[in-house]
Design an enzyme around this catalytic site. Structure first.
Site, short mmCIF file in Angstrom:
data_model
loop_
_atom_site.label_atom_id
_atom_site.label_comp_id
_atom_site.label_asym_id
_atom_site.label_seq_id
_atom_site.Cartn_x
_atom_site.Cartn_y
_atom_site.Cartn_z
N VAL A 17 0.83 -1.21 0.00
CA VAL A 17 0.00 0.00 0.00
C VAL A 17 0.86 1.26 0.00
O VAL A 17 0.64 2.19 -0.78
CB VAL A 17 -0.95 0.01 1.21
CG1 VAL A 17 -1.75 1.31 1.26
CG2 VAL A 17 -1.90 -1.18 1.16
N GLY A 18 1.86 1.31 0.88
CA GLY A 18 2.69 2.50 0.99
C GLY A 18 3.38 2.87 -0.31
O GLY A 18 3.45 4.05 -0.67
N LYS A 107 -6.82 -0.94 10.73
CA LYS A 107 -8.09 -1.37 11.30
C LYS A 107 -7.95 -1.96 12.69
O LYS A 107 -8.79 -1.73 13.57
CB LYS A 107 -8.77 -2.40 10.38
CG LYS A 107 -7.88 -3.59 10.04
CD LYS A 107 -8.49 -4.47 8.99
CE LYS A 107 -7.49 -5.50 8.50
NZ LYS A 107 -6.42 -4.91 7.68
N GLY A 189 -2.52 -15.13 -4.61
CA GLY A 189 -2.12 -13.96 -3.82
C GLY A 189 -3.24 -13.32 -3.04
O GLY A 189 -3.05 -12.27 -2.43
N LYS A 207 -13.08 -4.62 11.52
CA LYS A 207 -13.84 -3.71 10.65
C LYS A 207 -15.26 -3.53 11.17
O LYS A 207 -15.82 -2.42 11.09
CB LYS A 207 -13.83 -4.25 9.23
CG LYS A 207 -12.43 -4.27 8.61
CD LYS A 207 -12.39 -5.03 7.30
CE LYS A 207 -10.98 -5.07 6.73
NZ LYS A 207 -10.87 -5.88 5.50
#
Length: 433
Positions: A17-18, A107, A189, A207
Site C-alpha cells: 500500500v505504501g 483497522k 495472492g 472492521k
C-alpha cells in the site's frame, strides 16, 4: 492563489500500500496540488529495510527512524500504513503531539484504541482519517459519518474480507472443499501464507467494530464483536444453502436493537437468499449493505483490498486532511454521544439452519421437535433423508423461525443429549431476509 510552501507528508510503511501511495503522490502531483490548493511533498518514508530498492522514491527520503520523522515539527500529515498495534499507536500519538494530522489504514489499532486516538486528536486540534481501514477503495466511512450524519442507521450488513469471499465463492461455484479453495486463494495472492486473521474472522471483526461505532454513534471495541471463522463450512452446507435458494457468505453484521437501547456487532458465516444484493458479490470483492430510516437501503461495492485500491482511499483522506489544514479547520471526529451498550450474542435474534445426524427410525422427528418446542424455538421447515449407504442413520435438516441465539444454544445442547441424535453436523444462521 496557490500557497507556495508545500504541505509535507511523512509516510510510515512502504509495502504494497505504501509504495502505491508514494507512486500516486508523485505521478499525480499536479492534480493533487490543484485539488488541495497547495503542493504536497513527500518529506520522508520510514521503513524497516532501508537497503531494499524502492522504485520512484528518492533514497534520501528513506529512514529507519520513524519516531524522528514524526517528531520533525514541519510535517503536516503522517500517513500510517504499517499496521498492527505497536509501534503504530505510539507513532500516531507522537505525530499528534508534534503538530501533524494522521491518515491511517490500521483497522486493528482503530478497533482497539480508536476512542483514545480520537480524544488525543481532538485535544491537539488534529485530524484522524481512516477510510482505508475498512473495505479498501470503497467509500464507506465518510458516507457513514458525513453523508448519513442526519439519518438514523439501523443496520450494516457486509462482506468486508476479500480472501474469505473468494474462498466461499469458489466453494459455491465449483463445489471445491475449503482447503482446495484456500490453496487456490493462496496461489493467486488473495490469501496470506498464514490466513488465520482472515479465515477466523479477526480481520472482519476489527472492521465490524469500526463500522458499528460510526453507524450508531457509540463506542464499540474489538472485544465487543462476536466472532466465528469459516473454516468449518463444508460442501454439504452449500448444498443445503442451494436447496433453500441461498448461498453462504462470511458477514459482518452491526445492528441497532428495535427499541434503540443497544447495539450488536458480530462476524460469522451465514446463509443469505440469492435474491439479496450481497449474494451476487463474487471473488475477492467487498460490499456493504446499509439500512437507515430516511435513505432506506444503500449498497457500497468494490475492491476491498490491494495496493492501488487501498492507496486510493488513503489519498482521498490525504486530500481532505490537507484541505482542512489549509483552512485551519478539522474534519468530523469521534461521535459517540449515544453511549449505547453492546448486547451479548445470546440476545441476537435471527433464523437458523441446523443439520443433524440421527437414527433412522420412527419417532425421532417427534423427539427433535419436542426439544425445539421446550426451548421456545419455532420450526419453519424440516427435511429428512436416509443415508445412501443404507446405514441406520439419517440426515435431518431443520430451519427455524426467528429465535434468540441463547435459545438456539440451549436447544442444540439438549439435542446432543438425545440418544437418537448421533451428532450436530452444522449450525448456520440465516440472514438478509
Amino acid at each position: 492563489m496557490m500557497r507556495k510552501r508545500p504541505l509535507k507528508v511523512a509516510l510510515l510503511g512502504c509495502g504494497v500500500v505504501g509504495s502505491e501511495v508514494a507512486r500516486i503522490m508523485t505521478t499525480h502531483a499536479a492534480d493533487l496540488a490543484a485539488r488541495i490548493g497547495a503542493p504536497v511533498e513527500l518529506a520522508g518514508v520510514a521503513v524497516r529495510r532501508p537497503s531494499r530498492v524502492r522504485e520512484g522514491i528518492d533514497p534520501a527520503l528513506v529512514t529507519t527512524d520513524a519516531t524522528a520523522l514524526v517528531k520533525r515539527g514541519d510535517i503536516d500529515v503522517v500517513v500510517e500504513v504499517i499496521g498492527g498495534i505497536e509501534p503504530a499507536r505510539t507513532l500516531i500519538t507522537t505525530a499528534f503531539e508534534h503538530g501533524a494530522s494522521v491518515v491511517s489504514a490500521n483497522k486493528a489499532l482503530l478497533a482497539q484504541d480508536g476512542a483514545a486516538l480520537h480524544a488525543l486528536a481532538q485535544e491537539q486540534g488534529r485530524d484522524l482519517y481512516y477510510e482505508a481501514a475498512v473495505a479498501g477503495a470503497i467509500p464507506l466511512i465518510r458516507p457513514l459519518r458525513e453523508s448519513l450524519a442526519g439519518d438514523k442507521v439501523n443496520r450494516v450488513l457486509g462482506i468486508v474480507n476479500g480472501t474469505t469471499n473468494f474462498i466461499l465463492d469458489k466453494m459455491d461455484s465449483t463445489g471445491a472443499g475449503y482447503q482446495e479453495a484456500l490453496d487456490e486463494a493462496t496461489a493467486l495472492g488473495y490469501a496470506e501464507a498464514d490466513p488465520t486473521a482472515d479465515v477466523e474472522g479477526f480481520d472482519a471483526a476489527a472492521k465490524a467494530a469500526i463500522l458499528a461505532g460510526i453507524a450508531f454513534h457509540t463506542r464499540v471495541r474489538l472485544d465487543d464483536v462476536y466472532r466465528e471463522g469459516m473454516i468449518e463450512v463444508t460442501a454439504a452446507d452449500f448444498a443445503s444453502a442451494k436447496a433453500m435458494g441461498c448461498t453462504i457468505k462470511l458477514l459482518a453484521i452491526c445492528e441497532r436493537a428495535a427499541d434503540g437501547g443497544s447495539v450488536t456487532a458480530r462476524v460469522h458465516p451465514a446463509m443469505i437468499p440469492l435474491s439479496h444484493p450481497l449474494a451476487s458479490v463474487r471473488g475477492a470483492y467487498n460490499a456493504v449493505f446499509v439500512e437507515s430510516d430516511a435513505a432506506g437501503q444503500l449498497m457500497f461495492y468494490g475492491p476491498g483490498a490491494g495496493g492501488a485500491p487501498t492507496a486510493s482511499a488513503v489519498l482521498g483522506d490525504l486530500v481532505a486532511v490537507c484541505r482542512n489544514k489549509l483552512s485551519g479547520a478539522t474534519g468530523p471526529g469521534d461521535s459517540a454521544y449515544t453511549q449505547l451498550p453492546v448486547s451479548p450474542m445470546g440476545e441476537v435474534v435471527t433464523r437458523y439452519h441446523i443439520s443433524l445426524d440421527v437414527a433412522d427410525k420412527p419417532g425421532v422427528l417427534a423427539q427433535v421437535a419436542t426439544v425445539f418446542a421446550e426451548h421456545g424455538v419455532s420450526i419453519d421447515t424440516v427435511r429428512q433423508q436416509g443415508r445412501q449407504d443404507g446405514g441406520g442413520d439419517a440426515s435431518l435438516v431443520v430451519v427455524t423461525h426467528r429465535a434468540s441465539d441463547a435459545s438456539l444454544s440451549g436447544t442444540v445442547e439438549a439435542l446432543r443429549n438425545l440418544d437418537t441424535v448421533r451428532g450436530v453436523a452444522s449450525i448456520m444462521r440465516v440472514e438478509g431476509e
